[in-house]
Design an enzyme around this catalytic site. Structure first.
Site, PDB file in Angstrom:
ATOM      1  N   ARG A 142     -20.208  -3.483 -47.127  1.00 58.53           N
ATOM      2  CA  ARG A 142     -18.996  -3.270 -46.151  1.00 58.53           C
ATOM      3  C   ARG A 142     -19.643  -2.245 -45.176  1.00 58.53           C
ATOM      4  O   ARG A 142     -20.226  -1.253 -45.334  1.00 58.53           O
ATOM      5  CB  ARG A 142     -17.772  -2.262 -46.941  1.00 58.53           C
ATOM      6  CG  ARG A 142     -17.214  -3.378 -48.124  1.00 58.53           C
ATOM      7  CD  ARG A 142     -16.007  -4.311 -47.466  1.00 58.53           C
ATOM      8  NE  ARG A 142     -15.103  -3.426 -46.780  1.00 58.53           N
ATOM      9  CZ  ARG A 142     -14.191  -2.529 -47.480  1.00 58.53           C
ATOM     10  NH1 ARG A 142     -13.988  -2.395 -48.565  1.00 58.53           N
ATOM     11  NH2 ARG A 142     -13.395  -2.004 -46.409  1.00 58.53           N
TER      12      ARG A 142
ATOM     13  N   SER B  22       0.830  -1.144   0.190  1.00 58.98           N
ATOM     14  CA  SER B  22       0.145   0.077   0.039  1.00 58.98           C
ATOM     15  C   SER B  22       0.890   1.413  -0.071  1.00 58.98           C
ATOM     16  O   SER B  22       2.028   1.316   0.659  1.00 58.98           O
ATOM     17  CB  SER B  22      -0.905  -0.080   1.108  1.00 58.98           C
ATOM     18  OG  SER B  22      -1.494   1.172   1.432  1.00 58.98           O
TER      19      SER B  22
END
Length: 469
Positions: A336, A296
């Site tokens: 497409r 931490s």
């Protein structure tokens, strides 16, 4: 500023093997490999020369290209392939390649052919790394399941103490999830297809090149020849040959994305269970001790379960990317797509990264997971005899006046008063029985495990079958 994604905001996959395999450089190399392979296929078919193929192969290395410049130019054509082709042709000229090499480059193809094929190629390469980590994680879980097949602990249902189980079965169920996801991923990887359809999915340009005279008429013979070339390209790349182009039929992407999501989900369940069990007030599991990990920034006493946190991170992140793939597939319009296809790229790449990161962290976690037997016994004792209340109802109810309702009343009384259920049962069982011996057997959690051992063995056998297939 350097436009390079090192994964600073995505620790779930940063610094894992898949980070490089799914990088921008890996994608560009994939596009280069597809373009080079196509020229080689043409040369093998007599559509260009071996010198053309050699010239393109010589420039098909990502280190020859400035990826930052490529990214700058990508928006001009809405994809990175268009500026890459310009760079490749310029390099062919600069290296003195035959002029015909530039003609053979990209002949008959469209951007989507190259990009889709490159993504499939990148995925195939990344999946090989993911499988290695999955096998490693699964092997560690298999060993854990075997070691703890007799470690009795409390099973939880909807977060609450339910019945006894063994920790080995919990580990085996984590294993089962990884094996199922691994198999699904392998199935997807085995069928990743090349994309080859030309401008609108008809291969008309390739037919034109294959035709012997002008004007020509497309016929079955030309279609067969075009299919042979597509198959040759797929073989060259190690991909499968599709029956037809899939410009707007996005099932290959959906199947791949879903398989990657399964890996993340299976690993996420593993991580979530460890996160719960590693809470100090439960304390049944803890992550491996690794130098420099889990610390931490403010509280030096903490050792955070970082691998499990990152597994949960992946599990929370992946569904959104999978949703993007399905949304894109549902809007793949015309011949497409106009934006749906473009939306897939980042989502699919991130799923590759998350699955690869999850497999890697699962492997590290499973290989070093610490099991605290005393905590398991302590937590199981919190429920006391009530942990086998299901069994008590089935066995003791026929022996007492009032049957099941009477036994249920004793359970509620035990919960309300704290009186041990054993004591309450002794007062209602027939006096001609050896109640102590009977209750010792009835209330022993280790005697109410059903098929736990068989399930563990079955899951481990299934893993061995997959691992050695």
């Amino acid at each position: 500023m350097y436009p390079v994604d090192y994964g600073l905001l995505t620790p779930a996959w940063a610094a894992t093997p898949v980070a490089e395999a799914a990088s921008d450089a890996a994608f560009v190399q994939g596009m280069l490999d597809v373009e080079s392979a196509w020229v080689k296929v043409q040369a093998d078919a007599g559509l260009c020369t071996a010198a053309d193929a050699a010239a393109v192969a010589a420039i098909a290395h990502v280190e020859h290209y400035d990826l930052a410049e490529l990214a700058d130019q990508g928006p001009d054509g809405a994809n990175a392939l268009i500026p890459l082709l310009s760079m490749m042709r310029a390099r062919l000229t600069a290296t003195g390649a035959p002029s015909t090499a530039a003609t053979a480059l990209h002949r008959g193809a469209t951007s989507q052919d190259i990009i889709d094929s490159a993504l499939m190629l990148m995925a195939s390469r990344a999946i090989a790394l993911i499988r290695t980590d999955l096998i490693g994680a699964a092997a560690a879980l298999s060993e854990l399941a075997h070691t703890h097949q007799g470690t009795v602990c409390v099973a939880r249902s909807l977060t609450q103490h339910a019945l006894p189980t063994v920790f080995g079965l919990r580990a085996a169920n984590w294993l089962a999830g990884l094996v199922a996801a691994g198999r699904r991923l392998e199935t997807s990887a085995a069928s990743l297809p090349v994309q080859w359809g030309g401008a609108v999915g008809t291969l008309a340009s390739l037919h034109q090149r294959l035709g012997t005279s002008l004007p020509y008429k497309s016929d079955h013979g030309l279609a067969e020849r075009a299919a042979e070339l597509t198959t040759a390209l797929a073989t060259e790349l190690g991909l499968s040959a599709p029956r037809t182009p899939w410009h707007t039929v996005r099932e290959p992407v959906l199947g791949l994305g879903s398989a990657l999501g399964s890996v993340v989900a299976a690993a996420g369940t593993f991580g979530a269970d460890v996160l719960t069990a590693a809470r100090p007030e439960i304390g049944e599991l803890s992550e491996p001790h690794e130098a420099g990990k889990g610390g931490s920034s403010a509280m030096p006493q903490k050792r955070n379960p970082v691998h499990s946190v990152l597994l949960r991170n992946s599990a929370l992140s992946a569904p959104g990317h999978l949703a993007t793939l399905y949304t894109a597939a549902g809007t793949a319009v015309d011949e497409r797509p106009d934006g749906g296809w473009h939306s897939e790229w980042a989502a699919l790449r991130e799923l590759l990264r998350l699955a690869g990161g999850a497999a890697h962290h699962a492997r590290v976690l499973a290989s070093g997971l610490q099991v605290h037997l005393e905590a398991m016994a302590r937590n199981m004792a919190l429920s006391g005899d009530l942990l086998v209340s299901e069994r008590i109802l089935a066995v003791a109810a026929p022996l007492v006046d009032g049957g099941k309702a009477a036994v249920q009343g004793l359970v509620l009384e035990s919960l309300a008063t704290g009186t041990p259920l054993r004591t309450l049962l002794q007062g209602v069982l027939p006096s001609d029985m050896d109640n102590k011996l009977f209750l010792d057997d009835l209330l022993d959690p280790a005697g109410y495990l059903g098929s736990a051992t068989d399930f563990i063995n079955s899951i481990r056998d299934d893993f061995n079958d997959w691992n050695h297939a």
